[in-house]
Design an enzyme around this catalytic site. Structure first.
Site, PDB file in Angstrom:
ATOM      1  N   ASP A  54      86.675   0.555  49.716  1.00  0.00           N
ATOM      2  CA  ASP A  54      88.080   0.481  50.111  1.00  0.00           C
ATOM      3  C   ASP A  54      88.955   0.464  48.858  1.00  0.00           C
ATOM      4  O   ASP A  54      88.784  -0.391  47.987  1.00  0.00           O
ATOM      5  CB  ASP A  54      88.294  -0.812  50.921  1.00  0.00           C
ATOM      6  CG  ASP A  54      89.710  -0.959  51.455  1.00  0.00           C
ATOM      7  OD1 ASP A  54      90.503  -0.015  51.323  1.00  0.00           O
ATOM      8  OD2 ASP A  54      90.002  -2.037  52.017  1.00  0.00           O
ATOM      9  N   HIS A 113      87.351   0.395  54.271  1.00  0.00           N
ATOM     10  CA  HIS A 113      88.281  -0.628  54.739  1.00  0.00           C
ATOM     11  C   HIS A 113      87.853  -1.214  56.087  1.00  0.00           C
ATOM     12  O   HIS A 113      87.900  -2.427  56.286  1.00  0.00           O
ATOM     13  CB  HIS A 113      89.649   0.048  54.859  1.00  0.00           C
ATOM     14  CG  HIS A 113      90.791  -0.848  55.141  1.00  0.00           C
ATOM     15  ND1 HIS A 113      91.274  -1.758  54.227  1.00  0.00           N
ATOM     16  CD2 HIS A 113      91.575  -0.969  56.238  1.00  0.00           C
ATOM     17  CE1 HIS A 113      92.312  -2.390  54.760  1.00  0.00           C
ATOM     18  NE2 HIS A 113      92.506  -1.935  55.981  1.00  0.00           N
ATOM     19  N   SER A 150      92.318  -6.438  57.396  1.00  0.00           N
ATOM     20  CA  SER A 150      93.489  -5.834  56.779  1.00  0.00           C
ATOM     21  C   SER A 150      94.719  -6.745  56.889  1.00  0.00           C
ATOM     22  O   SER A 150      94.673  -7.891  56.432  1.00  0.00           O
ATOM     23  CB  SER A 150      93.726  -4.470  57.434  1.00  0.00           C
ATOM     24  OG  SER A 150      94.585  -3.702  56.678  1.00  0.00           O
TER      25      SER A 150
END
Ligand SMILES: *[C@@H]1O[C@H](CO)[C@@H](O)[C@H](O)[C@H]1NC(C)=O
Ligand SMILES: *[C@@H]1O[C@H](CO)[C@@H](O)[C@H](O)[C@H]1NC(C)=O
Ligand SMILES: *[C@@H]1O[C@H](CO)[C@@H](O)[C@H](O)[C@H]1NC(C)=O
Ligand SMILES: *[C@@H]1O[C@H](CO)[C@@H](O)[C@H](O)[C@H]1NC(C)=O
Ligand SMILES: *[C@@H]1O[C@H](CO)[C@@H](O)[C@H](O)[C@H]1NC(C)=O
Ligand SMILES: *[C@@H]1O[C@H](CO)[C@@H](O)[C@H](O)[C@H]1NC(C)=O
Ligand SMILES: *[C@@H]1O[C@H](CO)[C@@H](O)[C@H](O)[C@H]1NC(C)=O
Ligand SMILES: *[C@@H]1O[C@H](CO)[C@@H](O)[C@H](O)[C@H]1NC(C)=O
Ligand SMILES: *[C@@H]1O[C@H](CO)[C@@H](O)[C@H](O)[C@H]1NC(C)=O
Ligand SMILES: *[C@@H]1O[C@H](CO)[C@@H](O)[C@H](O)[C@H]1NC(C)=O
Ligand SMILES: *[C@@H]1O[C@H](CO)[C@@H](O)[C@H](O)[C@H]1NC(C)=O
Ligand SMILES: *[C@@H]1O[C@H](CO)[C@@H](O)[C@H](O)[C@H]1NC(C)=O
Length: 560
Positions: free
Chosen positions: A433, A502, A211
């Site tokens: 995601d 994610h 991320s």
């Protein structure tokens, strides 16, 4: 950085990892599936944690030793580990400290190497990845208790989870860095303290994360390279998944409509709405941008930066916000980190990050508990939050340095230098995601030049394979067989996990474990069908066997 404004979300692990709960199959009422453990041959009995004389336990390190049987709520021995705070410089007056949890590997063939794991944010704790993605025990949202994680990265190599920068989790001190370069400097100060304390000089170091760590990891790795000092900063490779590495608008706006068109059987947005956003996509010039630049190989030369919809007063051109709001109407538990999730919201031990998350009254946050803080040598009473509520860049905004960080490490030379130095960079993406989608990451990569050419020449399409494996742990399961796709060009590997959200290692732990084997040079590539290197053998099943029972054994009330 605009992440706080995107529907109030943060780039960190927060979502529920849906357990692969087998009772869901019961609705297929012809036969009630029965789950059995595969007959484990002698060789594959889950071994007791090996008790061996530790090379790490010394006068200097003993204050950090964690009692492996004394971790609150964890009903098994997690083995040897060390946790606590170490300063970010060797100045004796230094009071600012980062927090770490270091696990020497259980691999009987240990190497002089270590892997760093970082979650994103900015401002989110890497302990969230520890407990929901790749740590030796995991405690996923919606589950009652922690379980042993068969896909712990500690099986392969020495691991360290680090809370950074100052301002996050258990760290001590007031943030005053203003950008990513200063963040890397702060990190190196800690890393030196850590190497000196545990005497790991010259160890090969791999930096991994997720991320917003798409920024952290390349900047820290580049900071290592610039030191020319392999005694402390011996960079051997990096891996990032679901990363922000480029322009926000490219990664989070331009790709939204194609994403919705692909996944709308799941998102179920109505035709009127779809027509509206198709029209808007053209008006906002995203359609033409996509048609022009999402090409393999890419058109040569730098891609123009599209106008940032957050820089105007109206959010007409924020397709992200428009779609997110509509998705929440159809599915009020729509999870931007994992789009297959539906209601209810499962409770997370990590606490609430998004305002919509559910937390029962009086719920405790695991790392905010006094007994947990004591066990991990944190400062008892620290108000631990999964993601910091203060700006970890002090008064800055993360992008105030000369190497313009706002275009992202993929577009300002930082990631390029790391790829070219190591020829061992792996970028992954969970296809479920929505926050940072696969094609958005690829679009950012297409604007990057490395090892003599721009972008990927072909769309990644080789089949990615995760090995079958013998162990069965109902609280921590991993899929096997074909799991996604991948490609490798000029020192950069890109891969996807089709059924991951994610937090990729949490959803597809087998894919992530295989990724780490490749990063460490133990397996050639993602097409390999050989078993996990830690499990000598070749398996064809998942360890789960479905058996039909006779019709008469079906109990109607079990057909929930
Ligand atoms: C990891 O180690 C545990 C305990 O030693 C073992 O049960 C498990 O099968 C291993 N997993 C892998 C993927 O090697
Ligand atoms: C570790 O914790 C367990 C459980 O609380 C306790 O019984 C044991 O005495 C502890 N060991 C040490 C060395 O403190
Ligand atoms: C942050 O504070 C420390 C200690 O007060 C100081 O040495 C350092 O120069 C400051 N850094 C920045 C970027 O202001
Ligand atoms: C590392 O080496 C390069 C090239 O020799 C040099 O330009 C740079 O200043 C050195 N960096 C440090 C921190 O010594
Ligand atoms: C991503 O791009 C590929 C290649 O153009 C396309 O086939 C796929 O449908 C796209 N996926 C999404 C979710 O947009
Ligand atoms: C889209 O592009 C056209 C032509 O270049 C331009 O006139 C228009 O202002 C752009 N629209 C937006 C929302 O940027
Ligand atoms: C593409 O990369 C160039 C640098 O090579 C940069 O100037 C430009 O802003 C980037 N474009 C986007 C959309 O990130
Ligand atoms: C279609 O979706 C939009 C966006 O969620 C919503 O405003 C509209 O009421 C929906 N139309 C119908 C018929 O449900
Ligand atoms: C964390 O614990 C402290 C007490 O140590 C408490 O004041 C605080 O409210 C807790 N935070 C959360 C989010 O529960
Ligand atoms: C970040 O701060 C720098 C200088 O401190 C400023 O030039 C830049 O415009 C800021 N960026 C954003 C997105 O606010
Ligand atoms: C990295 O790979 C490229 C080929 O893609 C090669 O030209 C280069 O020499 C390699 N660099 C290193 C440091 O091995
Ligand atoms: C494992 O089985 C697969 C499929 O039959 C085969 O391709 C592979 O070579 C086998 N690997 C080993 C190590 O025997």
């Amino acid at each position: 950085m605009r992440f706080l404004s995107i529907a109030g979300t943060l780039l960190c692990a927060t979502s529920a990892l849906a357990g692969s709960s087998l009772h869901k199959h019961k609705v297929f009422n012809k036969a009630r599936p029965v789950v059995e453990k595969r007959e484990a041959s002698q060789a594959f009995k889950s071994p007791e944690l090996q008790k061996r004389a530790s090379r790490f336990l010394t006068e200097k390190t003993k204050e950090f030793a964690v009692n492996g049987t004394g971790i609150p709520e964890v009903p098994f021995d997690v083995g040897e580990s060390y946790a606590g705070l170490l300063p970010i410089s060797d100045d004796p007056d230094e009071t600012r400290k980062l927090f770490f949890w270091f696990f020497p590997t259980t691999n009987p063939d240990p190497q002089d190497e270590i892997v760093i794991w970082l979650n994103g944010g900015p401002g989110c704790s890497s302990l969230s990845g520890f407990i929901t993605e790749n740590g030796p025990f995991t405690w996923e949202a919606g589950t009652l208790a922690p379980v042993q994680n068969p896909y712990s990265w500690t099986n392969l190599t020495n691991m360290i989870w680090i809370e950074q920068p100052i301002g996050v989790g258990y760290t001590q001190g007031t943030p005053n860095i203003t950008d990513e370069v200063e963040l890397a400097t702060e990190f190196r100060g800690f890393w030196k303290s850590f190497f000196d304390t545990f005497e790991l000089h010259n160890w090969k170091t791999y930096v991994t994360g997720e991320s917003y760590a798409g920024y952290y990891v390349p900047y820290i790795a580049d900071g290592f390279i610039q030191q020319n000092d392999t005694e402390y900063f011996n960079l051997a490779g990096i891996s990032i998944n679901d990363p922000i590495i480029g322009d926000d608008t490219v990664q989070q706006q331009v790709v939204v409509l194609p994403y919705v068109e692909y996944w709308n059987n799941l998102m179920y947005l109505n035709e009127t709405f779809l027509d509206q956003i198709r029209k808007r996509n053209e008006e906002c010039n995203y359609t033409s941008y996509w048609d022009t630049y999402f090409k393999f190989p890419p058109p040569s030369g730098p891609f123009p930066v599209p106008p940032d919809p957050y820089e105007t007063d109206d959010l007409t051109c924020s397709q992200f916000d428009t779609v997110y709001s509509a998705a929440l109407e159809v599915n009020p538990c729509f999870n931007i980190y994992h789009i297959t999730e539906t209601c209810p919201h499962p409770f997370s031990q990590l606490g609430i990050v998004n305002s919509g998350d559910y937390s029962p009254p009086n719920a405790k946050i695991y790392f905010n508990r006094t007994d947990v803080q004591e066990a991990l040598h944190a400062v008892v009473g620290t108000n631990w939050l999964q993601c910091s509520d203060i700006n970890v860049f002090g008064n800055g905004n993360g992008s105030s340095n000369a190497q313009d960080a706002s275009v992202g490490p993929a577009n300002n030379g930082v990631l390029q230098r790391v790829i070219e130095y190591t020829n061992n960079t792996i970028i992954g993406s969970g296809d479920l995601d929505f926050l940072l989608s696969t094609n958005g990451t690829l679009l950012a990569i297409q604007n990057m030049t490395w090892n003599g050419a721009q972008g990927l020449q072909e769309y990644p399409s080789k089949r990615l394979y995760a090995p079958y494996h013998p162990e069965y742990n109902g609280g921590a399961l991993a899929g096997s067989g074909v799991q996604g796709s991948w490609s490798h060009e000029r020192g950069l590997t890109f891969y996807t996990a089709q059924l991951a959200g994610h937090e990729l290692p949490g959803y597809t732990p087998g894919v992530a474990f295989r990724m780490l084997e490749i990063l460490l040079g133990k397996v050639d590539d993602f097409s390999s069908t050989e078993g996990f290197t830690t499990q000598k053998g070749n398996f064809t099943g998942t360890g789960i066997i479905y058996k039909r029972e006779s019709e008469s054994s079906i109990e109607v009330d079990s057909l929930i």
